[in-house]
Motif scaffolding. Structure first.
Motif, PDB file in Angstrom:
ATOM      1  N   HIS A  52      54.510  24.254 -33.449  1.00  8.94           N
ATOM      2  CA  HIS A  52      53.366  23.556 -34.008  1.00  8.94           C
ATOM      3  C   HIS A  52      53.818  22.242 -34.639  1.00  8.94           C
ATOM      4  O   HIS A  52      54.952  22.116 -35.094  1.00  8.94           O
ATOM      5  N   LEU A  53      52.917  21.270 -34.641  1.00  5.73           N
ATOM      6  CA  LEU A  53      53.223  19.987 -35.253  1.00  5.73           C
ATOM      7  C   LEU A  53      53.023  20.047 -36.763  1.00  5.73           C
ATOM      8  O   LEU A  53      53.891  19.672 -37.534  1.00  5.73           O
ATOM      9  N   VAL A  54      51.847  20.513 -37.176  1.00  4.42           N
ATOM     10  CA  VAL A  54      51.519  20.512 -38.597  1.00  4.42           C
ATOM     11  C   VAL A  54      51.110  21.897 -39.084  1.00  4.42           C
ATOM     12  O   VAL A  54      51.611  22.384 -40.090  1.00  4.42           O
ATOM     13  N   GLN A  55      50.215  22.551 -38.358  1.00  6.22           N
ATOM     14  CA  GLN A  55      49.695  23.847 -38.798  1.00  6.22           C
ATOM     15  C   GLN A  55      50.086  24.935 -37.816  1.00  6.22           C
ATOM     16  O   GLN A  55      49.978  24.764 -36.603  1.00  6.22           O
ATOM     17  N   VAL A  56      50.527  26.068 -38.343  1.00  6.13           N
ATOM     18  CA  VAL A  56      51.012  27.150 -37.488  1.00  6.13           C
ATOM     19  C   VAL A  56      49.907  27.690 -36.584  1.00  6.13           C
ATOM     20  O   VAL A  56      50.176  28.231 -35.504  1.00  6.13           O
ATOM     21  N   ARG A  57      48.657  27.514 -36.968  1.00  2.00           N
ATOM     22  CA  ARG A  57      47.540  27.997 -36.138  1.00  2.00           C
ATOM     23  C   ARG A  57      47.479  27.287 -34.789  1.00  2.00           C
ATOM     24  O   ARG A  57      46.833  27.771 -33.856  1.00  2.00           O
ATOM     25  N   GLU A  58      48.153  26.130 -34.679  1.00  2.00           N
ATOM     26  CA  GLU A  58      48.202  25.424 -33.397  1.00  2.00           C
ATOM     27  C   GLU A  58      48.860  26.263 -32.314  1.00  2.00           C
ATOM     28  O   GLU A  58      48.640  26.042 -31.122  1.00  2.00           O
ATOM     29  N   ARG A  59      49.694  27.218 -32.701  1.00  2.00           N
ATOM     30  CA  ARG A  59      50.434  28.022 -31.726  1.00  2.00           C
ATOM     31  C   ARG A  59      49.551  29.026 -30.988  1.00  2.00           C
ATOM     32  O   ARG A  59      49.948  29.538 -29.945  1.00  2.00           O
ATOM     33  N   ILE A  60      48.397  29.341 -31.544  1.00  2.00           N
ATOM     34  CA  ILE A  60      47.488  30.299 -30.909  1.00  2.00           C
ATOM     35  C   ILE A  60      46.147  29.601 -30.724  1.00  2.00           C
ATOM     36  O   ILE A  60      45.448  29.302 -31.694  1.00  2.00           O
ATOM     37  N   ARG A  61      45.776  29.329 -29.487  1.00  2.00           N
ATOM     38  CA  ARG A  61      44.582  28.544 -29.191  1.00  2.00           C
ATOM     39  C   ARG A  61      43.633  29.311 -28.285  1.00  2.00           C
ATOM     40  O   ARG A  61      44.072  30.065 -27.410  1.00  2.00           O
ATOM     41  N   ILE A  62      42.367  29.073 -28.477  1.00  2.00           N
ATOM     42  CA  ILE A  62      41.335  29.611 -27.588  1.00  2.00           C
ATOM     43  C   ILE A  62      40.460  28.444 -27.148  1.00  2.00           C
ATOM     44  O   ILE A  62      39.987  27.667 -27.980  1.00  2.00           O
ATOM     45  N   ASN A  63      40.282  28.305 -25.839  1.00  2.00           N
ATOM     46  CA  ASN A  63      39.565  27.166 -25.271  1.00  2.00           C
ATOM     47  C   ASN A  63      40.161  25.837 -25.734  1.00  2.00           C
ATOM     48  O   ASN A  63      39.440  24.871 -25.994  1.00  2.00           O
ATOM     49  N   GLY A  64      41.480  25.806 -25.851  1.00  2.00           N
ATOM     50  CA  GLY A  64      42.183  24.574 -26.167  1.00  2.00           C
ATOM     51  C   GLY A  64      42.259  24.229 -27.634  1.00  2.00           C
ATOM     52  O   GLY A  64      42.958  23.281 -28.007  1.00  2.00           O
ATOM     53  N   GLN A  65      41.560  24.972 -28.490  1.00  2.00           N
ATOM     54  CA  GLN A  65      41.517  24.650 -29.910  1.00  2.00           C
ATOM     55  C   GLN A  65      42.268  25.694 -30.726  1.00  2.00           C
ATOM     56  O   GLN A  65      42.199  26.888 -30.432  1.00  2.00           O
ATOM     57  N   PRO A  66      43.003  25.273 -31.769  1.00  2.30           N
ATOM     58  CA  PRO A  66      43.673  26.252 -32.629  1.00  2.30           C
ATOM     59  C   PRO A  66      42.651  27.224 -33.213  1.00  2.30           C
ATOM     60  O   PRO A  66      41.521  26.832 -33.528  1.00  2.30           O
ATOM     61  N   ILE A  67      43.027  28.484 -33.334  1.00  2.00           N
ATOM     62  CA  ILE A  67      42.101  29.449 -33.918  1.00  2.00           C
ATOM     63  C   ILE A  67      41.809  29.050 -35.363  1.00  2.00           C
ATOM     64  O   ILE A  67      42.630  28.440 -36.042  1.00  2.00           O
ATOM     65  N   GLY A  68      40.609  29.390 -35.831  1.00  2.00           N
ATOM     66  CA  GLY A  68      40.186  29.023 -37.172  1.00  2.00           C
ATOM     67  C   GLY A  68      40.962  29.763 -38.247  1.00  2.00           C
ATOM     68  O   GLY A  68      41.610  30.779 -37.995  1.00  2.00           O
ATOM     69  N   LYS A  69      40.869  29.246 -39.470  1.00  2.00           N
ATOM     70  CA  LYS A  69      41.578  29.870 -40.585  1.00  2.00           C
ATOM     71  C   LYS A  69      41.107  31.298 -40.831  1.00  2.00           C
ATOM     72  O   LYS A  69      41.905  32.174 -41.159  1.00  2.00           O
ATOM     73  N   ASP A  70      39.808  31.516 -40.653  1.00  2.00           N
ATOM     74  CA  ASP A  70      39.279  32.861 -40.886  1.00  2.00           C
ATOM     75  C   ASP A  70      39.810  33.843 -39.839  1.00  2.00           C
ATOM     76  O   ASP A  70      40.203  34.973 -40.167  1.00  2.00           O
ATOM     77  N   ILE A  71      39.830  33.391 -38.561  1.00  2.00           N
ATOM     78  CA  ILE A  71      40.348  34.250 -37.489  1.00  2.00           C
ATOM     79  C   ILE A  71      41.834  34.523 -37.700  1.00  2.00           C
ATOM     80  O   ILE A  71      42.303  35.657 -37.562  1.00  2.00           O
ATOM     81  N   PHE A  72      42.586  33.483 -38.040  1.00  2.00           N
ATOM     82  CA  PHE A  72      44.013  33.640 -38.254  1.00  2.00           C
ATOM     83  C   PHE A  72      44.286  34.649 -39.370  1.00  2.00           C
ATOM     84  O   PHE A  72      45.105  35.568 -39.221  1.00  2.00           O
TER      85      PHE A  72
END
Length: 522
Positions: free
Chosen positions: A78-98
């Motif tokens: 990930h560049l900045v946020q670890v949520r970038e590593r898990i994406r759905i439809n090209g977008q990082p998963i939201g904070k709530d999902i994470f």
């Protein structure tokens, strides 16, 4: 509790799983026992409430390579946020999902620790299990899974029945784990091949291609070579890519072949087994060229609209233009240099006066910093600035970018080593006495063209000299600089524009983006 705090708590907890140096050494010692590593991964998976058989429902595209896989996987690092590593439809998963799924998996693993010798999966293993869980729970149609390091011994290789596999461009990287030759690395990468599952690769060095061919034959996997992007059938118009760089054309071709193969097998289930046998019969003795085809309008739109921050990215803030590329191998650095020379030259044509060039560089791990810096010398920088991948010198919970594997002292020592390498390449002699801007200690006067800073923010503030309004924000702490060092920056204050190449590390690029772009700073 807000989702922000809940997520930060999850990320801080995740960081406790970062692999320390002793664990990395254990991984190297055990790499000749791959089944033990995969058995350990299976154990963690089962403790998390998942099974290997369940992963078959994800309709997986499994990908590896040294360079290029991120251009079409968009996963790690990930560049900045670890949520970038898990994406759905090209977008990082939201904070709530994470947060929701993180605590589900972490809780199950923590609860089962006493009966499992007190062990927990390391950082990347945990994120791999979390990704599997997220994709299963969210019922994705297809999961694109990127290998962490190598392939044969990687924790993602617990996957047994992918729909198609891909091997991007190979180069020298992670040599302490994968081996010190392109052939050894290719053997590791080919470890993701599965019997009867089609695999695609791009043009490779001769030795690497021979190893991939042999691995495919050994595993009984049909292997195909992607065609040049110009060979695809269109209505007379060239395929437009959203990503800059000649190397991206091979990445695009690989993405087209993987997508096309998956769609054919997935959408024609009655033909999938026969098609696999046909591929198998045709391609075991050599790597055969894959057939070009007419990309669908959706495929062409995907190629044109693809954006990937930190790779061949240009960002202008006022009179300062940043050229960002996370190149961290010799091969990718050469591609970065080619891109920067062309892009910077175009920007300089439109400048109203002289342009100052600055290099901001860092490298981590066992990367060959000296070789990468040598490639950067012909770019003719006015200053070379070095700093560790620390976003700010103040104590704050920037959990997404914390690294517990290397001490701050070692990071700064690496920066000063890079500074010495730069002088050796530029002057042929070591000027000695490398210095560090920290606690009001600065580089000596005889090294006017290089500086070492303790963090990314202090480096950016010195480079921009107040000419980037984003960095001049009153809320950002400014590290005091001695008058003689400020005087050395006269060329930066007097230039019509400042061009800054940020490279050597994706984490460095991510830390820079955090300070420059509101999208990443929030």
């Amino acid at each position: 509790m807000s989702y922000f705090l809940f997520t930060q708590d999850a990320i801080c907890t995740l960081n406790t799983l970062q692999t320390n140096a002793s664990a990395l050494q254990q991984v190297r010692q055990e790499r000749n026992h791959p089944q033990q590593q995969l058995q350990a991964m299976q154990g963690f998976l089962e403790r998390a409430g998942l099974t290997v058989e369940e992963l078959n429902r994800l309709n997986i595209i499994h990908v590896t390579g040294t360079k290029g896989k991120v251009s079409w996987c968009k996963s790690s690092p990930h560049l900045v946020q670890v949520r970038e590593r898990i994406r759905i439809n090209g977008q990082p998963i939201g904070k709530d999902i994470f947060s929701k799924y993180f605590w589900q998996i972490y809780g199950r693993l923590e609860e089962s620790k006493p009966a499992s010798g007190g062990t927990m999966p390391a950082y990347f293993r945990f994120l791999t299990i979390l990704a599997f869980h997220v994709f299963l729970q969210e019922k994705v149609d297809v999961a694109v899974i990127e290998v962490g390091i190598g392939g044969a011994y990687d924790c993602t290789n617990i996957i047994r029945k992918p729909w198609v596999c891909g091997v991007a461009s190979l180069g020298i990287d992670h040599t302490q784990i994968l081996g010190d030759t392109i052939e050894k690395i290719a053997w590791q990468k080919g470890g993701i091949f599965k019997p009867g599952v089609p695999a695609f690769t791009v043009s490779q060095p001769e030795g690497a291609m021979a190893v991939l061919r042999d691995r495919a034959k050994e595993i009984q996997c049909p292997l195909w070579l992607c065609p040049n992007l110009d060979d695809y059938q269109t209505d007379g118009t060239a395929l437009h890519l959203g990503l800059a760089g000649k190397h991206q054309r091979w990445n695009a071709s690989l993405a087209l072949q993987l997508s096309n193969s998956w769609l054919k097998r997935r959408c024609s289930p009655g033909k999938s087994s026969r098609m696999g046998q046909g591929l198998l019969c045709c391609s075991l003795t050599r790597v055969q060229p894959a057939t070009s085809f007419r990309p669908s309008s959706e495929m062409m739109m995907g190629l044109a609209n693809t954006e990937w921050p930190g790779r061949n990215q240009t960002l202008r803030n006022g009179e300062v233009t940043y050229f960002l590329d996370g190149a961290h191998t010799v091969r990718s650095m050469q591609a970065c240099v080619d891109w920067f020379k062309g892009s910077a030259a175009q920007h300089e044509k439109n400048a109203s006066g002289p342009v100052a060039r600055v290099l901001l560089f860092n490298a981590t791990g066992d990367r060959d910093s000296a070789a990468m810096l040598k490639l950067l010398v012909p770019c003719h920088f006015d200053f070379a600035v070095f700093c560790p991948n620390i976003t700010e010198a103040i104590v704050s919970c920037n959990a997404d970018q914390q690294n517990f594997n290397v001490s701050v002292e070692n990071m700064l020592t690496r920066c000063m080593d890079n500074q010495r390498s730069w002088h050796l390449h530029n002057r042929g002699v070591d000027q000695g006495g490398a210095g560090l801007l920290i606690e009001e200690r600065l580089v000596p006067d005889n090294q006017a063209d290089t500086l070492v800073f303790p963090c990314i923010l202090s480096a950016l503030q010195w480079i921009s000299q107040g000419r980037d309004a984003v960095l001049a924000d009153a809320n950002k702490q400014v590290l005091a600089v001695k008058p003689n060092i400020r005087a050395k920056a006269a060329v930066l204050r007097e230039a019509a524009q400042i061009h800054v190449l940020v490279t050597g590390s994706l984490h460095l690029v991510g830390g820079v983006l955090k300070h420059l772009s509101p999208t990443y700073s929030n």
